[in-house]
Design an enzyme around this catalytic site. Structure first.
Site, PDB file in Angstrom:
ATOM      1  N   ASN A  74      34.055  28.053  39.778  1.00 21.41           N
ATOM      2  CA  ASN A  74      33.981  28.667  41.101  1.00 21.41           C
ATOM      3  C   ASN A  74      32.806  27.998  41.813  1.00 21.41           C
ATOM      4  OD1 ASN A  74      33.670  30.269  43.329  1.00 21.41           O
ATOM      5  ND2 ASN A  74      33.076  32.118  42.206  1.00 21.41           N
ATOM      6  N   TRP A  75      33.136  27.079  42.696  1.00 23.17           N
ATOM      7  CA  TRP A  75      32.084  26.284  43.335  1.00 23.17           C
ATOM      8  C   TRP A  75      31.343  27.053  44.423  1.00 23.17           C
ATOM      9  CZ3 TRP A  75      34.377  20.641  44.238  1.00 23.17           C
ATOM     10  CH2 TRP A  75      34.612  20.052  42.980  1.00 23.17           C
ATOM     11  N   LYS A  76      31.865  28.191  44.821  1.00 18.33           N
ATOM     12  CA  LYS A  76      31.254  28.998  45.899  1.00 18.33           C
ATOM     13  C   LYS A  76      31.018  28.115  47.138  1.00 18.33           C
ATOM     14  CE  LYS A  76      29.582  32.135  42.418  1.00 18.33           C
ATOM     15  NZ  LYS A  76      28.623  33.143  42.002  1.00 18.33           N
ATOM     16  N   HIS A 134      36.414  38.687  44.273  1.00 18.71           N
ATOM     17  CA  HIS A 134      35.130  38.323  43.646  1.00 18.71           C
ATOM     18  C   HIS A 134      34.067  39.324  44.102  1.00 18.71           C
ATOM     19  CE1 HIS A 134      31.429  36.195  42.761  1.00 18.71           C
ATOM     20  NE2 HIS A 134      32.122  35.502  41.877  1.00 18.71           N
ATOM     21  N   GLU A 171      31.163  38.960  45.115  1.00 22.82           N
ATOM     22  CA  GLU A 171      30.465  38.583  46.353  1.00 22.82           C
ATOM     23  C   GLU A 171      31.326  38.909  47.577  1.00 22.82           C
ATOM     24  OE1 GLU A 171      29.596  34.576  45.127  1.00 22.82           O
ATOM     25  OE2 GLU A 171      28.179  35.375  43.659  1.00 22.82           O
ATOM     26  N   GLU A 194      33.645  40.218  35.376  1.00 26.24           N
ATOM     27  CA  GLU A 194      32.365  39.626  35.770  1.00 26.24           C
ATOM     28  C   GLU A 194      31.364  40.739  36.077  1.00 26.24           C
ATOM     29  OE1 GLU A 194      32.901  35.397  37.356  1.00 26.24           O
ATOM     30  OE2 GLU A 194      33.224  36.736  39.040  1.00 26.24           O
ATOM     31  N   GLY A 239      24.962  34.802  38.429  1.00 24.18           N
ATOM     32  CA  GLY A 239      23.902  34.022  39.056  1.00 24.18           C
ATOM     33  C   GLY A 239      22.503  34.467  38.661  1.00 24.18           C
ATOM     34  N   SER A 267      26.962  33.918  34.470  1.00 25.78           N
ATOM     35  CA  SER A 267      25.999  33.060  33.757  1.00 25.78           C
ATOM     36  C   SER A 267      26.571  32.420  32.487  1.00 25.78           C
ATOM     37  CB  SER A 267      24.711  33.834  33.448  1.00 25.78           C
ATOM     38  OG  SER A 267      24.105  34.252  34.663  1.00 25.78           O
ATOM     39  N   GLY A 276      30.387  29.897  37.589  1.00 30.72           N
ATOM     40  CA  GLY A 276      29.822  29.592  38.900  1.00 30.72           C
ATOM     41  C   GLY A 276      28.870  28.415  38.826  1.00 30.72           C
ATOM     42  N   GLY A 277      27.563  28.706  38.778  1.00 34.77           N
ATOM     43  CA  GLY A 277      26.515  27.687  38.836  1.00 34.77           C
ATOM     44  C   GLY A 277      26.754  26.471  37.949  1.00 34.77           C
TER      45      GLY A 277
END
Ligand code: PGA
Length: 262
Positions: free
Chosen positions: A13-15, A98, A100, A170, A176, A216, A237-238
Site C-alpha cells: 500500500n504505497w499511500k 482502510h 486512514e 490492521e 505506521g 508495521s 505500508g511503509g
C-alpha cells in the site's frame, strides 16, 4: 502460513508516495522478484501511478490495485474514482475501508459495504480493512469492533458473492507506528475473524477466505507473522516503498530457511 485452501497474498500500500518515475522503478524491481510459485502480489498505488505501474509489471504475476474507490459507477462526485475507472486503468485489486480513509475521510461500515458491492460488481478483488484503535484494545473492545466492522461490510451478501474478497486485519495502533502486533496477537484476531465469518456468513467461505495482517510489517518480522496458521499474507505500508525490503517480504520464509511455496 495459512492453509492449502488459501494462496498467500502480499499487497503493498504505497499511500500518497512516489513520483511516476519512482513508481515505475519500484514496480520493476518488484516484478523482477515476484514469481508464479510465490505468493500473489499486488501493488496498491496512487491513482495517477496506475498506468505506469501497470506498464512496469506487464507480463509478470504482479497485480495493480487502487487504494480506494467510490461506490457509484459514475456521476457528479468531484475528486472520486469509480470501480469501472479502476478496472479501465488496469487495476485488478482495490483496498476498501482502510483505517486512514475511515479516520480522515469519513468511510463508515455502511460506505464500506456499498464500495464492496461496487468493487465486486466490477470484477475487482477487494481487500476490506478492519481493525481496532489502541483505546478500543485497551478497553477490551477489540472483538466487538471487529464484529461490527465485519458484519457491516458483509451485510446483504450471499457467501458466493464474497468468494474473492480478502480481509486485512490492521490494528490502528500498529499502522505506521513501528509497533507490530505480536504473531500471537495477530493470530488471535485472525482466528476470531475467521470464526465470525463462519458463524455469520458461511463456514466454507470462512475456510477459504484470505485474512491478511497489516501494521508495521517489515522484512524482519514477516517470517514470524507468516508462521501463524491463520495469517494468509500481509498488507504492507511503509516497507512496500523500499524495494529490497518489500522483495524480502514477498520472499518470506516460514520454516528453517525454506522459502514457502504458496
Ligand atoms: P504500515 O501501514 O505497514 O506502514 O504500518 C500498513 C497499512 O496502512 O496498510
Amino acid at each position: 502460513m495459512g492453509s492449502s485452501l488459501r494462496k498467500s497474498f502480499i499487497a503493498g500500500n504505497w499511500k500518497m508516495h512516489l513520483t511516476l518515475s519512482e513508481s515505475a522503478a519500484l514496480a520493476r524491481e518488484v516484478r523482477g522478484a515476484a514469481s508464479e510459485a510465490g505468493p500473489e502480489v499486488a501493488l496498491c498505488v496512487p491513482f495517477t501511478a496506475i498506468g505506469v505501474v501497470k506498464d512496469a509489471v506487464q507480463g509478470g504475476p504482479v497485480q495493480v490495485g487502487g487504494q480506494d474507490m467510490h461506490w457509484e459507477p459514475q456521476g457528479a462526485f468531484t475528486g472520486e474514482i469509480s470501480a469501472r475507472q479502476l478496472v479501465d486503468a488496469g487495476c485488478k485489486v482495490v483496498v476498501i475501508g482502510h483505517s486512514e480513509r475511515r479516520r480522515y475521510f469519513g468511510d463508515t461500515d455502511e460506505t464500506v459495504n456499498k464500495k464492496l458491492k461496487a468493487a465486486l460488481g466490477a470484477g475487482l478483488l477487494p481487500i476490506v480493512c478492519i481493525g481496532e484503535t489502541l483505546d478500543e484494545r485497551e478497553s477490551q473492545k477489540t472483538y466487538r469492533v471487529l464484529e461490527t466492522q465485519v458484519k457491516g461490510a458483509f451485510s446483504g451478501f450471499k457467501p458466493q458473492d464474497l468468494s474473492t474478497t480478502v480481509i486485512a486485519y490492521e490494528p490502528v495502533w500498529a499502522i505506521g507506528t513501528g509497533k507490530t502486533a505480536t504473531p500471537a496477537q495477530a493470530q488471535d484476531a485472525h482466528t476470531f475473524i475467521r470464526k465470525l465469518v463462519a458463524r455469520t456468513v458461511d463456514e466454507k467461505l470462512a475456510a477459504r477466505m484470505r485474512i491478511l495482517y497489516g501494521g508495521s510489517v517489515k522484512a524482519d518480522n514477516i517470517d514470524s507473522l507468516m508462521a501463524e496458521p491463520d495469517l494468509d499474507g500481509a498488507l504492507v505500508g511503509g516497507e512496500s516503498l523500499k524495494a529490497a525490503n518489500f522483495v524480502r517480504i514477498i520472499q518470506f520464509k516460514t520454516q528453517a530457511g525454506k522459502e514457502r511455496k504458496a
